[in-house]
Design a protein around this motif. Sequence first.
Motif, PDB file in Angstrom:
ATOM      1  N   GLU A 108     -17.303 -47.236 -44.146  1.00 53.06           N
ATOM      2  CA  GLU A 108     -17.600 -48.547 -43.577  1.00 53.06           C
ATOM      3  C   GLU A 108     -16.676 -49.584 -44.205  1.00 53.06           C
ATOM      4  O   GLU A 108     -16.439 -49.561 -45.412  1.00 53.06           O
ATOM      5  N   ASP A 110     -16.117 -53.833 -44.204  1.00 55.06           N
ATOM      6  CA  ASP A 110     -16.618 -55.142 -43.793  1.00 55.06           C
ATOM      7  C   ASP A 110     -15.850 -56.240 -44.521  1.00 55.06           C
ATOM      8  O   ASP A 110     -15.253 -56.007 -45.576  1.00 55.06           O
ATOM      9  N   SER A 162     -10.482 -48.568 -40.570  1.00 57.61           N
ATOM     10  CA  SER A 162     -10.917 -47.227 -40.980  1.00 57.61           C
ATOM     11  C   SER A 162      -9.892 -46.154 -40.637  1.00 57.61           C
ATOM     12  O   SER A 162      -9.768 -45.157 -41.347  1.00 57.61           O
TER      13      SER A 162
END
Length: 245
Positions: A108, A110, A162
């Motif tokens: 992940e 962010d 990613s």
Amino acid sequence: MNLIRKDSRPLYILVKEKIDEKIDDGTFQPGDRLSSEAKLAENFGVSRATLREALRVLEKEGKVNRRQGVGTFITEKLSFFKSGIEELVSITETIEAMGLKAGTIDLEIDLEQPEEDLAQELDLDEDDKLAVIQRTRTANEEPVAFCKDYLPQKLLPDNFGSEQMTVSLFNYLQQNCNIYITYAVTDIVPVIADGLLAEKLNLSIDTPLLLLKQMHYDDRDNPVLYSKNYFRSDKFEFHVLRNRG
């Protein structure tokens, strides 16, 4: 048949030791599924509550893996990672040095507003944001470490995402950002797994872990990367060479 000899210690400890013996002598092999709790309790001549407590301790030590609705399995064994922290190497390199396949799951990324103390350490302006990278690192597909890395967004290319994280973070920074990490200041902290870490590392809550908190610096002594890496203590051991001055 009662397999537990008379002993002053709690029964669950004796059951746990009997299962340990069966793992050590090869009766129980890595990956084996154990009999049902009712059958195991009957074999050891103890209550199911006692048997469950023994399995809980074994799971906490990383020797068995209990899967809800599926059963209890003997943990697949990996070689123990022994690493000196004097030499700064990536987790990928550490795993591959053992002849195992390094992998990444649950990735992940962010963007976050940094906390004040971290913003100061990374010399960020008020409007600067951090790219926060969370991922579980695997060795031969078994989770062994959970990593949370904090990078100033301004250091990264616009297409960072990613799909770019197919190599170690150190290599990515060197190849794509012209950032060469040369050293890190590290704190090693013993912690226990909360719900998130237990889920990511396939462990029970409150399992002991080793947390490495590291501030990484480039070849111009600039802080460029802050990391919080949680290592399974049944898989990793860290040591440091100390010289007498």
